[in-house]
Enzyme design. Structure first.
Site, short mmCIF file in Angstrom:
data_model
loop_
_atom_site.label_atom_id
_atom_site.label_comp_id
_atom_site.label_asym_id
_atom_site.label_seq_id
_atom_site.Cartn_x
_atom_site.Cartn_y
_atom_site.Cartn_z
N HIS A 1 0.80 -1.23 0.00
CA HIS A 1 0.00 0.00 0.00
C HIS A 1 0.83 1.27 0.00
O HIS A 1 0.29 2.38 -0.13
CB HIS A 1 -0.94 -0.03 1.22
CG HIS A 1 -2.13 0.85 1.10
ND1 HIS A 1 -2.34 1.95 1.90
CD2 HIS A 1 -3.19 0.80 0.25
CE1 HIS A 1 -3.48 2.53 1.56
NE2 HIS A 1 -4.01 1.86 0.57
N LYS B 1 2.93 4.45 -1.00
CA LYS B 1 2.90 5.36 -2.16
C LYS B 1 4.13 6.26 -2.04
O LYS B 1 4.16 7.17 -1.22
CB LYS B 1 1.61 6.15 -2.17
CG LYS B 1 0.37 5.26 -2.33
CD LYS B 1 -0.89 5.96 -1.86
CE LYS B 1 -2.08 5.04 -1.96
NZ LYS B 1 -1.97 3.85 -1.08
N HIS C 1 -8.66 11.56 0.20
CA HIS C 1 -8.15 10.19 0.26
C HIS C 1 -6.87 10.09 1.10
O HIS C 1 -6.30 9.02 1.24
CB HIS C 1 -7.88 9.69 -1.17
CG HIS C 1 -7.52 8.25 -1.26
ND1 HIS C 1 -6.28 7.81 -1.69
CD2 HIS C 1 -8.23 7.13 -0.99
CE1 HIS C 1 -6.24 6.49 -1.67
NE2 HIS C 1 -7.41 6.05 -1.25
N LYS D 1 -4.30 10.39 4.57
CA LYS D 1 -4.35 9.85 5.93
C LYS D 1 -3.43 10.69 6.81
O LYS D 1 -2.21 10.71 6.60
CB LYS D 1 -3.91 8.38 5.99
CG LYS D 1 -4.85 7.43 5.27
CD LYS D 1 -4.47 7.25 3.84
CE LYS D 1 -5.42 6.33 3.10
NZ LYS D 1 -5.25 6.43 1.64
#
Length: 535
Positions: free
Chosen positions: A174, A176, A423, A425
């Site tokens: 996950h 990026k 989107h 976090k």
């Protein structure tokens, strides 16, 4: 005289903007300043535009603003839907994938992500790129359709080195992360919140952390950020990553990032990561710090695009309210003495402890209404997950007992993006004192720490103190003088216009409004994708 100076500045700005947008195509040798984004374009950098009409005072003011390029910054990912093809709003707050990849000086780019749409991604690169290394999860890389292939795409496609990671069920690669190397011995690092697909880049609100320029040179002193990134790369235990990526990163001087930390998750069992690592870093930073004042309120905010299931099958326990915040505040120890288990208090015990100790947890997650009132309505909803219909008591506990859910202030959102959810976090801590004015907009203006990361609020992403994460995740941790004795961390929202001089002082910028506001007790509910599966 004042009017003449203003007129001259306006003309100078128009000229500068005209030449900043000038593009020169080596093949066609024609002016493409009409907005045509050719993949092989050479983009004239703003620093190359010399404005001969500037006064000395104006030059000094511009140099003061340009100094911010030496610091890490947050940018909004520009959307073709919300901002359109033309630049709108504060251009200094926006970045595109072409800004990151379509640079004639860029020779090598290393990408980590969960999903790749090659037809979309490869069109962002300049034709001068020599090598693209893609690290991705097996089965998440969408190839180019034969009918879409053209000569330019085929040329870039030949330059790809693919490193595929096999993950177990329900686990994700996950992270990026982008690491760019340029022909002049420079390096830049980017942490976008989006995966590399067209719809994910443009539909939800996305943000990107951008490092300052890093040099390829011998490093004089160790830097925690670099040490963390190297350990993260080693955790793959993949020869191609060690030889093709790790060695290149080791040659970079990370001194400009000496005040930041690289926080990550890895399923590797040979090193601590995830929540255990994050907790340890916060403990190190707080060592020697003075105890908080008795009249202070501690605010802990988590903004996420997904919320995981209960930590326990028997009891309703949320990762944020029942484990992370209690650990960070010292309500519970990291491990029960003599065991490898963490004691998780019951809900009522925590509600009482939070009230007595003035601890306030927040979870920023989109409501059903935020999608229906956003410009593209439910088009961006596929990236937000909280499957609470499977266990309604878990949701009711968070909503009614902790009253933890918050949303964007609809009166403060921008006209272009409206209530479109982000989107990103973010995890952050702020302190307010009862002696200070009760101003909600100031609660998260100054931060003790802030983590921007790819990790959603789930046990899969974070693990626990005693359990390893199952995902690969990565993020950057900012911390303030109250913990580290060096500086304050300030935070602003992209939804609010930048104040004069703020560019030199804002460390963190978020794509949701500040303040956030609590859910309306009468009608607001967390969005649940499962309730719309038949639509």
């Amino acid at each position: 005289m004042v009017g003449a100076k203003r007129k001259r500045s306006e003309v100078a700005e128009q000229v500068a903007q005209r030449w900043k947008s000038f593009r020169y195509s080596a093949d066609t040798e024609k002016n493409t300043a009409d907005g045509n984004d050719d993949d092989d374009c050479v983009i004239i950098d703003e620093s190359e535009v010399i404005d001969l009409t500037e006064s000395e005072q104006e030059k000094e003011e511009k140099e003061a603003v340009d100094d911010t390029t030496n610091k890490a910054t947050f940018k909004l990912i520009k959307s073709d839907f919300y901002e359109g093809k033309a630049s709108m709003g504060d251009a200094g707050d926006l970045i595109t994938l072409k800004d990151i990849f379509c640079d004639a000086r860029l020779k090598r780019s290393i990408l980590f992500s969960f999903q790749y749409e090659l037809d979309f991604l490869l069109r962002q690169f300049h034709r001068n790129i020599e090598n693209i290394t893609i690290v991705g999860q097996k089965g998440t890389i969408v190839p180019i359709e034969a009918r879409s292939m053209d000569a330019a795409l085929e040329l870039v496609l030949r330059k790809i080195k693919l490193i595929e990671i096999t993950m177990p069920p329900y686990a994700s690669h996950h992270t990026k992360l982008i690491i760019n190397f340029y022909d002049n011995g420079e390096c830049k690092i980017f942490l976008p919140s989006n995966n590399f697909t067209a719809m994910e880049t443009n539909l939800p609100q996305q943000v990107c952390w951008c490092s300052p320029i890093l040099q390829i040179e011998e490093e004089q002193s160790p830097v925690p950020f670099k040490a963390g990134m190297i350990e993260y790369l080693r955790s793959y235990h993949v020869r191609d990553i060690d030889e093709l990526i790790l060695k290149s990163v080791e040659a970079v001087n990370f001194a400009p990032l000496c005040e930041l930390e690289f926080v990550y998750s890895t399923p590797s069992k040979f090193q601590p990561s995830g929540l255990a690592m994050f907790y340890d870093k916060l403990q190190e930073l707080s060592a020697g710090a003075e105890a908080g004042a008795s009249d202070a309120t501690e605010h802990y905010l988590c903004q996420t695009s997904s919320i995981g299931t209960s930590l326990s099958r028997v009891r309703d326990e949320n990762l944020w309210t029942h484990l992370m915040v209690p650990l960070f505040t010292g309500i519970i120890p990291a491990l029960v003495e003599g065991t490898k288990k963490v004691y998780v208090p019951a809900t009522e015990s925590l509600v009482t402890a939070y009230a007595q100790r003035k601890i306030k947890p927040y979870i920023v997650f989109p409501t059903e209404q935020e999608f229906t009132t956003s410009p593209l309505q439910r088009a961006s909803s596929g990236w937000f997950h909280f499957q609470y219909l499977q266990k309604k008591s878990y949701y009711d506990m968070l909503r009614n007992r902790f009253r933890v859910f918050y949303k964007q202030d609809p009166a403060m959102v921008t006209r272009a993006r409206g209530t479109t959810p982000a989107h990103s976090k973010f995890y952050m801590r702020s302190i307010t004192k009862s002696t200070e004015p009760c101003d909600a907009s100031r609660v998260f203006h100054e931060l003790d720490w802030c983590l921007y990361t790819s990790a959603n609020l789930s046990q899969t992403a974070w693990g626990t103190i005693s359990r390893k994460p199952r995902n690969y995740e990565a993020g950057v941790l900012y911390h303030s003088s109250r913990l580290a004795g060096t500086r304050n961390v300030t935070c602003r929202s992209f939804a609010r216009e930048r104040r004069s001089g703020e560019g030199n002082h804002s460390h963190v910028a978020v794509p949701f409004t500040l303040p956030v506001v609590p859910y309306n007790a009468a009608g607001d509910e967390c969005f649940c994708l499962a309730s719309h599966e038949n639509e």
